[in-house]
Every structure is written in structure tokens, then in C-alpha cells.
Design a protein around this motif. Sequence first.
Motif, mmCIF file in Angstrom:
data_model
loop_
_atom_site.group_PDB
_atom_site.id
_atom_site.type_symbol
_atom_site.label_atom_id
_atom_site.label_comp_id
_atom_site.label_asym_id
_atom_site.label_seq_id
_atom_site.Cartn_x
_atom_site.Cartn_y
_atom_site.Cartn_z
ATOM 1 N N SER A 81 10.071 5.824 4.483
ATOM 2 C CA SER A 81 9.084 6.262 5.433
ATOM 3 C C SER A 81 8.005 7.246 4.563
ATOM 4 O O SER A 81 6.992 7.290 4.926
ATOM 5 N N LEU A 82 8.822 8.126 3.719
ATOM 6 C CA LEU A 82 7.922 8.860 3.108
ATOM 7 C C LEU A 82 6.871 8.268 2.112
ATOM 8 O O LEU A 82 5.699 8.648 1.821
ATOM 9 N N ALA A 83 7.586 7.270 1.262
ATOM 10 C CA ALA A 83 6.915 6.666 0.374
ATOM 11 C C ALA A 83 5.540 5.876 0.952
ATOM 12 O O ALA A 83 4.422 5.688 0.254
ATOM 13 N N ALA A 84 5.772 5.395 2.391
ATOM 14 C CA ALA A 84 4.492 4.908 2.961
ATOM 15 C C ALA A 84 3.626 5.853 3.552
ATOM 16 O O ALA A 84 2.467 5.474 3.589
ATOM 17 N N GLY A 85 3.947 7.155 3.471
ATOM 18 C CA GLY A 85 3.075 7.868 3.669
ATOM 19 C C GLY A 85 3.107 8.733 5.100
ATOM 20 O O GLY A 85 2.547 9.690 5.594
ATOM 21 N N VAL A 123 1.887 3.188 9.323
ATOM 22 C CA VAL A 123 0.998 4.371 8.971
ATOM 23 C C VAL A 123 -0.442 3.759 8.981
ATOM 24 O O VAL A 123 -1.102 4.699 9.489
ATOM 25 N N ARG A 124 -0.723 2.604 8.824
ATOM 26 C CA ARG A 124 -2.216 1.923 8.862
ATOM 27 C C ARG A 124 -2.576 2.378 10.375
ATOM 28 O O ARG A 124 -3.590 2.557 10.759
ATOM 29 N N GLN A 125 -1.617 2.020 11.226
ATOM 30 C CA GLN A 125 -2.011 1.736 12.901
ATOM 31 C C GLN A 125 -1.882 3.252 13.196
ATOM 32 O O GLN A 125 -2.809 3.381 14.188
ATOM 33 N N TYR A 126 -1.161 4.019 12.684
ATOM 34 C CA TYR A 126 -1.030 5.433 13.301
ATOM 35 C C TYR A 126 -1.482 6.491 12.163
ATOM 36 O O TYR A 126 -0.688 7.202 11.686
ATOM 37 N N LEU A 174 3.893 5.614 -2.438
ATOM 38 C CA LEU A 174 4.198 4.575 -3.683
ATOM 39 C C LEU A 174 3.921 3.285 -3.090
ATOM 40 O O LEU A 174 3.943 3.072 -1.774
ATOM 41 N N SER A 175 3.508 2.443 -4.004
ATOM 42 C CA SER A 175 3.473 1.075 -3.686
ATOM 43 C C SER A 175 4.808 0.543 -3.441
ATOM 44 O O SER A 175 5.668 1.158 -3.979
ATOM 45 N N PHE A 176 4.899 -0.795 -3.176
ATOM 46 C CA PHE A 176 6.398 -1.297 -3.007
ATOM 47 C C PHE A 176 7.029 -1.354 -4.482
ATOM 48 O O PHE A 176 8.140 -1.178 -4.826
ATOM 49 N N GLU A 177 6.066 -1.820 -5.388
ATOM 50 C CA GLU A 177 6.571 -2.253 -6.759
ATOM 51 C C GLU A 177 7.215 -0.894 -7.467
ATOM 52 O O GLU A 177 8.025 -0.917 -8.004
ATOM 53 N N GLU A 178 6.406 0.125 -7.264
ATOM 54 C CA GLU A 178 6.748 1.605 -7.603
ATOM 55 C C GLU A 178 8.115 1.875 -7.054
ATOM 56 O O GLU A 178 9.119 2.579 -7.611
ATOM 57 N N LEU A 179 8.315 1.651 -5.597
ATOM 58 C CA LEU A 179 9.486 2.323 -5.037
ATOM 59 C C LEU A 179 10.637 1.272 -5.410
ATOM 60 O O LEU A 179 11.756 1.835 -5.639
#
Length: 388
Positions: A14-18, A236-239, A250-255
Motif C-alpha cells: 500500500s505504501l509502495a503504491a503511494g 491510488v490513481r482513482q483516489y 516503487l514499481s512492481f519490479e522494484e518491490l
Amino acid sequence: MEESGHYYTVYYTSLAAGFDEKLAYRHAVLAQMPDEVAWFDAAHIHILYCKTPASRALSSTQSSASGGGQSIWERSRNFVSDQIDRVTKPVREGLNDRETNLGGASQSIPNDWRHSVEYNLHALAPNNASNLVRSSDFQRKKTTEQLDAEHPASLKFGMLLHRLGDSYSHSRIENSKEMYTVSTRDTRWDCVPVKGLKDDNLGHGTHLTFPDNPLLRQGIFFLYLFNLYEVMQRKVRQYPNLRRNPATTLSFEELKARYQKMFNDTLFSPSSYFKDPSLKEQLMEAIRRDCQSTLGVQMESYRPERFQTQTLQQFLDQHRELNDLNIGEQKLKSTLESMRPELTHADQMTEFFQSMTPDQLKAWQQAEAAKAGINLNNINMNNLWPGR
């Protein structure tokens, strides 16, 4: 799934997505809640309902042909149930003081509640369900669709995060395309293990807690991580008003790379799983450290379950940050009921096709074509019915 998968991975993702720190923490707490509150915990309810005691389930079916006598079959069943009661007595005695409903009142567990918890919340499919419903792809798809339809700060979104994790960890070890299953029948006899006969009514009980451990099922875990990350990123994009600001993401690849490193750094092997209980804490501590160093966020810590599950009120007393959700017994019950995956018309047609043998399908196709006045001689059946 264990705490490292439900609580910490939901938190970190959740944090990594922003997402904002407080909302990410809410996601983690709600995702962990079903394994903390007694009447939401599948293992707790299964033990209490299905093994307390086994002879109670048989007493209502006993007949007395003459003078209160029992048939050989009834006597043999009672003998087996007595042995089950004896073996499970220590477990039951440790749980009896927790046999309370969401409101904290002492109450026996209704069968429909047990089934709702095991399926709607923990993705343990009914053992009498169709192949489609018992498939892990179906359960993951339906859970993702529900998450996409919910507000990310809602109670249901948080509880669905738990179900999403279980739709991966509760897929069978030997065949991850299928879910572990439980019985829906209203009899304790149908819930207890009968060695050598069947295990499709026990969830993942026959494989102990192995399926819930991310370190043991890293391939399944990374599929879950991708699904979870995609859901969080869409939200995150929606809200955008719920973003962390300023936010390192982080991108998924980074995570995924961060988790691969954490897995590799944990001194783990399958043979050490039961011998070294500190392995679970090692992984959780690694996630905390990594989140701090990578995202600059200090997580609210969570320790592994060491005590018995608790009542709803005990859980809410520990998590005042959930007060704005006005969580109560009725709200939780209605939320749980709404989480049951619904079959669309397309799903029902898929089930219909899957239930037929090739000959039955051919006969059905010919009958339907005849109704429409279609000559099937030169037509590719797969073009007409691509779902088969």
C-alpha cells in the motif's frame, strides 16, 4: 497466509503504491483482522464447530430400533467419535472460553456462519461446488473485481484484502489451480478427518500451516504480490487525494526485487520451518527495515499471534484508529455476506459447459443449432461456443 503476508505485505505494498501512511496502516490492520477475531478465524471456528465434541453430532442421528438399542454401525461411529473427542480435548479446552460471537456473548457456532467465514472470507471453497468455483483463478478474479469496486478506506476493502491473500495461500500445495475446500453440511461428523477416506472437508488442515507460509511458496507469493500491487496502484490513481505527500513509490519490479532480497537474506529452509519459530519474526523484521530504508516510512509493528484469538471488542479496543468505520456486529455480518463471489451469466454458462462430457456437449450443440435452423456440417464448433 501468515502475518508477513497479510499484515506486512499489505502494509508495504500500500505504501509502495503511494497511499497515505494512515490508510496503509488501516489496510494492514483490516487485512489481519480475520485471523485475530475469534468468530472470523477459520481454524478457530472449524475446530470448535467440527470437533466439539464429535459425539454430539451423532447423538441426534441415533435410532433405537427396540429398547433403546443401537445398531453396529451406530456403535462403531460412536467409538470413533469418542476417540476424536479424546484426541482434540486439549485443543477444545483451550478454546472453550473463546466460544463467543462477535458481540462477545457465549453462543454455539451456526453452520451457515462457519461456512460464510470459511468461504466468503478465507476463500476455502465448498467441497460440493463446481470445478469453476473451486478454481483459484476464479476466486482471485472475483476478489479482485470486488476490490476494484470498493472505496480503499472502507471496511469491506480491508477485509477483501485478506481474502485476496487467501485466494493464493489457500490454493492446494500439490495443485495451485485448485482451492482447498471445506464441507458445507450441517453435521460435525462431516467436518472431522477420517484417515484414508477424504480430506476435502478440512481446508488446508492436512498440510498443516505450510500453505500459509510465503517462504515456502515463493512462486505463489509473487503472484499474490503482483495482484495486490496492481489493485493498490489502480486505487491510488482513482483516489489521488489519498496519496502520501511527498511520496516515494516503487514499481512492481522494484518491490519484487526488494522481497526477493529479503527472502534470500532470511536463513530459511523447509526443514527448519517448525524447528525455528524465529524465522517468521526474521522476515517481518526484514520487511520493517526495508520499508524504512527504501520508502522512509517507519511501520507500526505487529508481533506474531502468540495468544488465543480475541473477541471483536477486544480487537477494536486495541485499534482505536478504526473508530470512524463504526464497526459493529451487524455491519460486519452484512459485509461478510456481501463478499461472497457472485456467479454471472457467463460464469453459469462456463459451469454448464464444464459439467458435460464431450458427447453431451455435442448433442447439446446439435439440439441448439437445430432450434435455430443452422446446419452444423461445415461450421467450426469452437467459433460458435468459444467458452468450451
